[in-house]
Design a protein around this motif. Structure first.
Motif, PDB file in Angstrom:
ATOM      1  N   ASP A  75       0.827  -1.212   0.000  1.00 15.30           N
ATOM      2  CA  ASP A  75       0.000   0.000   0.000  1.00 15.30           C
ATOM      3  C   ASP A  75       0.856   1.255   0.000  1.00 15.30           C
ATOM      4  OD1 ASP A  75       0.342  -1.366   2.581  1.00 15.30           O
ATOM      5  OD2 ASP A  75      -0.521   0.423   3.473  1.00 15.30           O
ATOM      6  N   PHE A  86      -2.882  -6.390 -12.881  1.00 16.20           N
ATOM      7  CA  PHE A  86      -2.529  -7.803 -12.751  1.00 16.20           C
ATOM      8  C   PHE A  86      -2.835  -8.610 -14.007  1.00 16.20           C
ATOM      9  CE2 PHE A  86      -2.800  -6.390  -8.431  1.00 16.20           C
ATOM     10  CZ  PHE A  86      -1.965  -7.221  -7.692  1.00 16.20           C
ATOM     11  N   VAL A  90      -7.377 -11.244  -8.740  1.00 18.94           N
ATOM     12  CA  VAL A  90      -8.186 -12.167  -7.946  1.00 18.94           C
ATOM     13  C   VAL A  90      -9.595 -11.613  -7.753  1.00 18.94           C
ATOM     14  CG1 VAL A  90      -6.309 -13.189  -6.615  1.00 18.94           C
ATOM     15  CG2 VAL A  90      -7.426 -11.117  -5.769  1.00 18.94           C
ATOM     16  N   VAL A  92     -12.431 -10.535  -5.322  1.00 14.98           N
ATOM     17  CA  VAL A  92     -12.503 -10.100  -3.930  1.00 14.98           C
ATOM     18  C   VAL A  92     -13.977  -9.994  -3.553  1.00 14.98           C
ATOM     19  CG1 VAL A  92     -11.743  -8.418  -2.237  1.00 14.98           C
ATOM     20  CG2 VAL A  92     -10.420  -8.744  -4.318  1.00 14.98           C
TER      21      VAL A  92
ATOM     22  N   GLU B 417      -4.241 -14.365   0.886  1.00 13.64           N
ATOM     23  CA  GLU B 417      -3.115 -13.447   0.842  1.00 13.64           C
ATOM     24  C   GLU B 417      -3.195 -12.625  -0.445  1.00 13.64           C
ATOM     25  OE1 GLU B 417       1.369 -14.340   2.125  1.00 13.64           O
ATOM     26  OE2 GLU B 417       0.821 -15.265   0.220  1.00 13.64           O
ATOM     27  N   ASP B 418      -3.637 -13.288  -1.517  1.00  9.44           N
ATOM     28  CA  ASP B 418      -3.693 -12.590  -2.797  1.00  9.44           C
ATOM     29  C   ASP B 418      -4.770 -11.506  -2.837  1.00  9.44           C
ATOM     30  OD1 ASP B 418      -1.538 -13.761  -4.109  1.00  9.44           O
ATOM     31  OD2 ASP B 418      -2.703 -15.566  -4.517  1.00  9.44           O
ATOM     32  N   ALA B 419      -5.907 -11.777  -2.177  1.00  4.76           N
ATOM     33  CA  ALA B 419      -6.958 -10.750  -2.144  1.00  4.76           C
ATOM     34  C   ALA B 419      -6.493  -9.542  -1.333  1.00  4.76           C
ATOM     35  CB  ALA B 419      -8.245 -11.325  -1.555  1.00  4.76           C
ATOM     36  N   PHE B 421      -3.383  -8.666  -0.852  1.00  2.47           N
ATOM     37  CA  PHE B 421      -2.335  -8.012  -1.642  1.00  2.47           C
ATOM     38  C   PHE B 421      -2.953  -7.141  -2.734  1.00  2.47           C
ATOM     39  CE2 PHE B 421       0.549  -8.319  -5.413  1.00  2.47           C
ATOM     40  CZ  PHE B 421       1.516  -7.444  -4.949  1.00  2.47           C
ATOM     41  N   TYR B 422      -4.001  -7.658  -3.336  1.00  4.11           N
ATOM     42  CA  TYR B 422      -4.664  -6.915  -4.406  1.00  4.11           C
ATOM     43  C   TYR B 422      -5.176  -5.568  -3.884  1.00  4.11           C
ATOM     44  CZ  TYR B 422      -7.775  -5.976  -8.364  1.00  4.11           C
ATOM     45  OH  TYR B 422      -8.386  -5.412  -9.440  1.00  4.11           O
ATOM     46  N   LEU B 423      -5.871  -5.602  -2.739  1.00  4.96           N
ATOM     47  CA  LEU B 423      -6.399  -4.354  -2.183  1.00  4.96           C
ATOM     48  C   LEU B 423      -5.274  -3.435  -1.744  1.00  4.96           C
ATOM     49  CD1 LEU B 423      -9.406  -5.705  -0.089  1.00  4.96           C
ATOM     50  CD2 LEU B 423      -9.438  -4.719  -2.369  1.00  4.96           C
ATOM     51  N   GLN B 424      -4.233  -4.025  -1.148  1.00  5.18           N
ATOM     52  CA  GLN B 424      -3.094  -3.205  -0.716  1.00  5.18           C
ATOM     53  C   GLN B 424      -2.405  -2.549  -1.916  1.00  5.18           C
ATOM     54  OE1 GLN B 424      -1.422  -6.358   2.183  1.00  5.18           O
ATOM     55  NE2 GLN B 424      -0.531  -4.421   2.831  1.00  5.18           N
ATOM     56  N   SER B 433      -7.980  -2.864   4.348  1.00  4.63           N
ATOM     57  CA  SER B 433      -8.447  -3.906   3.426  1.00  4.63           C
ATOM     58  C   SER B 433      -9.307  -4.903   4.166  1.00  4.63           C
ATOM     59  CB  SER B 433      -7.253  -4.630   2.805  1.00  4.63           C
ATOM     60  OG  SER B 433      -6.415  -3.707   2.151  1.00  4.63           O
TER      61      SER B 433
END
Lengths: 251, 472
Positions: A75, A86, A90, A92, B417-419, B421-424, B433
């Motif tokens: 972040d 990406f 993924v 969410v 972890e990937d979700a 990471f995606y938001l971060q 997040s």
């Protein structure tokens, strides 16, 4: 000069080295392409620059505007102007695409209530939404949930357009897109570059590069840079494949 | 409430997690060994009729006989004899905010309660420690003969009405702590809605416990007569005092023919409270009960809103969301007894475990012989925010009717972890997040809440996850 620098980066994941001694530099407004066959380490490089927790930097540094960001959480990197579109974003659950976009914008403006939706942003959001070929309905859906491959790519591009990063990494932005989608993507990348965003396009194929003529093309294989050059490199790869480069190197 | 309302919420952070005790004047404290004399004392203080004293004494006998439930986790240090059984705050009158103890009023204001009372509520009850200290009702409800008062007053003024329902809906022998509740009950609100009266704006009761080693045994009753409607809201809060306190309340809801009761609870006790909330409703023909339960606070919590569908076409919806963030236990679920044909129930249970928390879903769907074509659907979703946290689902179905249909679906997911990471990667911190994911997961509950409750819930969730790692 504002730049993204990668210096002698060596990276492992689960004790396996995936990048070795990778270096390059990108100025704002420039376009750079990283090419290589499948499994060569392109995505690992993108995820490492963004700060994915599974990738461990063994040596080397990543710098934005001369600030070392190698140990910053993702972040913090994002807030310093980095954006990764990406390859396989993924799903969410529980967060709508609109909520994500508003939250990310609110965070950048120091707005405490991340959920606040500023009506002043909506016209720009609607324009970008149309430009990338998505509809209002996509905004109301949970992030990437049930999106087709192409819709995911368009959504990544939309987010990049809304956040206007200093440096944008696009990982295989054209996979899953039809010809129109590829054209739109190329146009938007050019538009961002002309407004000062430094761009890294990670791609297996040269087709997107035809529209963009990057300043530099870097080819990696087995985690190492094997060659670098101008646009002509992409034509060579398109015609003769990565094997041709091998021959070239071995010669 | 609408999405745009949720989006426009502004965090107005209540400060109770920082307080150690709330210094409020107390008039009477009854504690010590739990003997018959204690119960007689409480009854005498309340000047209640003899039938209620007898009911208390009967419950006390049952309490002595019943074993402690052997499935309870996390209450090993609970010893009711260490607690004050009855704490009467010193309050003069009960119908205006100005007569509240100063600290309590400050608290109410920080939560926006007087404001929401003025704007959204038909009535408001405030319970502090063992007594109801505030009762306010809008004039038009009085004109429609709606009864809204503290439960003790109803016992005296409307004995026949109260007797018809009191302890008839939630039986005192259900478990040891239910018996204890009936022996020591004090405070709470009584609502009676006459036939055909629809109360469109909710009535709220707000519960507080001000200090350590207290117990609160409030008893709330909602009686909805034929073809009436009411939305009753409960909110709970307590400061972070040094030791634990015990809440063992009960809610009895009776839904007459064609009536509709919606009962919402936002439980945000501090992490010092051991919480039992004994909730049951009986639903007659064509009646409808909704339980909405948001269990956020408390150290340990045991809550299973239940419905007895005794008339044809009676319906129940139970939506329970619980969060265990830190070394806490949230044991919740729902029970529905289908006793008549064409009865219908839907249960949605969502739990979030984080930072070592444990959430348990314990549910019962009972289909009696003769509950022809009754249907029930149970959906349990649990979300784990890390590897230290756990979630357990214990559904139980008892189907004695062949034509009845019971379905159960369960999902368990870990935030990947990937979700995160995606938001971060979009600039949101790990905590931000997580709280967004949690709010999203709780959306089903939030969208059903009136504005001010959704506001509180949003704030609480964001607070909860802004201090991950520093849980006290």
């Amino acid at each position: 000069m504002s730049s993204l620098k990668v210096e002698n980066l060596t990276v492992s994941i689960e004790n396996k080295v995936v990048l070795r001694d990778v270096s390059f530099e990108l100025q704002r407004g420039e376009i750079l392409s990283i090419m290589g066959p499948n499994g060569s380490g392109k995505t690992s490089l993108a995820l490492t620059i963004m700060g994915h927790p599974r990738y461990r930097v063994i040596s080397g540094r990543i710098l934005i505007d001369e600030e070392d960001i190698t140990n910053l959480p993702p972040d913090e990197r994002s807030l310093r102007g980095l954006f990764l579109a990406f390859q396989n974003p993924v799903e969410v659950r529980g967060i709508r695409l609109s909520t994500l976009i508003f939250s990310a914008l609110n965070k950048r403006r120091g707005e405490k209530n991340l959920l606040k939706s500023d009506p002043q942003i909506i016209p720009l959001l609607m324009k970008n939404l149309r430009d990338v070929g998505l509809s209002n309905e996509h905004l109301q859906r949970e992030v990437n949930l049930g999106f087709s491959g192409g819709e995911k790519k368009r959504s990544e591009l939309l987010q990049a357009l809304m956040l206007k990063p200093k440096f944008l990494i696009l990982d295989e932005p054209d996979s899953g897109l039809d010809v129109d989608g590829i054209k739109i993507t190329a146009e938007k990348i050019k538009e961002l570059a002309s407004q000062g965003t430094g761009i890294i396009i990670i791609t297996h194929y040269a087709r997107l590069l035809k529209y963009l003529s990057p300043r530099e093309i870097i080819v990696i294989r087995d985690g190492k840079i094997v060659t670098r050059g101008g646009s002509e490199l992409s034509y060579l790869i398109e015609e003769k494949g990565y094997e041709a480069l091998n021959g070239d190197l071995n010669a | 409430m609408r999405e745009s309302d949720i989006n426009s919420l502004i965090a107005n952070v209540p400060k109770w997690e920082e307080l150690s005790e709330l210094p409020t004047p107390k008039e009477i404290i009854v504690g010590g060994e739990l003997r018959e004399s204690v119960i007689r004392d409480i009854s005498r203080i309340k000047k209640e009729p003899n039938w209620m004293l007898r009911l208390r004494l009967k419950a006390f006998e049952i309490w002595k006989k019943l074993p402690a439930p052997n499935w309870l986790l996390g209450v090993e240090d609970l010893n009711v004899e260490d607690l004050a059984h009855y704490v009467k705050p010193a309050v003069s009158t009960k119908n205006d905010f100005q007569s509240l103890p100063e600290k309590i009023l400050e608290f109410y204001v920080s939560l926006g309660i007087p404001e929401s009372e003025a704007k959204y509520l038909s009535g408001l009850a405030g319970v502090l420690d063992s007594e109801t200290i505030l009762i306010r009702i809008k004039e038009w409800l009085k004109k429609k003969n709606v009864i809204f008062m503290e439960t003790e007053e109803a016992v005296k003024k409307y004995p026949d009405l109260v007797k018809r329902y009191f302890s008839k809906i939630y039986p005192m022998a259900d478990h040891k702590f239910a018996a204890l509740h009936y022996a020591l009950w004090s405070g709470g609100a009584f609502v009676y809605v006459p036939p055909n009266v629809k109360i469109t704006q909710p009535i709220e009761a707000f519960f507080m416990i001000s200090s350590s080693l207290e117990s609160q045994y409030e008893h709330t009753m909602v009686i909805a007569d034929e073809n009436s409607y009411i939305h009753f809201i409960e909110g709970c809060a307590a400061p972070m005092f040094p030791k634990y306190s015990f809440h063992d309340g009960a809610v009895e809801v009776y839904v007459h023919r064609k009536a509709h009761v919606r009962f919402t609870t936002i439980q945000n006790w501090s992490k010092r409270i051991i919480n039992f909330n004994n909730k049951r409703s009986v639903v007659e023909e064509d009646g409808y009960v909704e339980w909405l339960e948001g269990g956020i606070g408390a150290r340990v919590s045991y809550v299973y809103p239940s419905a007895v569908l005794r008339g044809r076409n009676a319906k129940a919806s139970i939506l329970a969301v619980s969060i265990a963030n830190g070394p806490y236990i949230k044991d919740s679920g729902a029970k529905v007894y289908h006793l008549a044909p064409n009865t219908k129930s839907e249960v949605i249970a969502k739990s979030i475990s984080s930072n070592g928390g444990l959430t348990v879903y314990r549910g019962l769907i009972y289909m009696a012989k003769g509950a022809k074509n009754a249907t029930s659907h149970v959906q349990c979703d649990s979300l784990l925010l890390d590897n230290k946290s756990r979630s357990v689902t214990i559904p139980h179905n008892q189907v004695l009717e062949n034509s009845a249909d019971v379905t159960h679906e369960a999902t368990a997911g870990r935030i990947s972890e990937d979700a995160l990471f995606y938001l971060q990667s979009r600039g949101l911190s790990e905590d931000e997040s997580k709280s967004l994911i949690v709010l999203g997961f709780m959306h089903d509950l939030i969208k059903e809440l009136p504005f001010e409750m959704a506001n509180i819930l949003n704030t609480v969730v964001q607070l909860e996850f802004s201090k991950i790692g520093g849980v006290g």
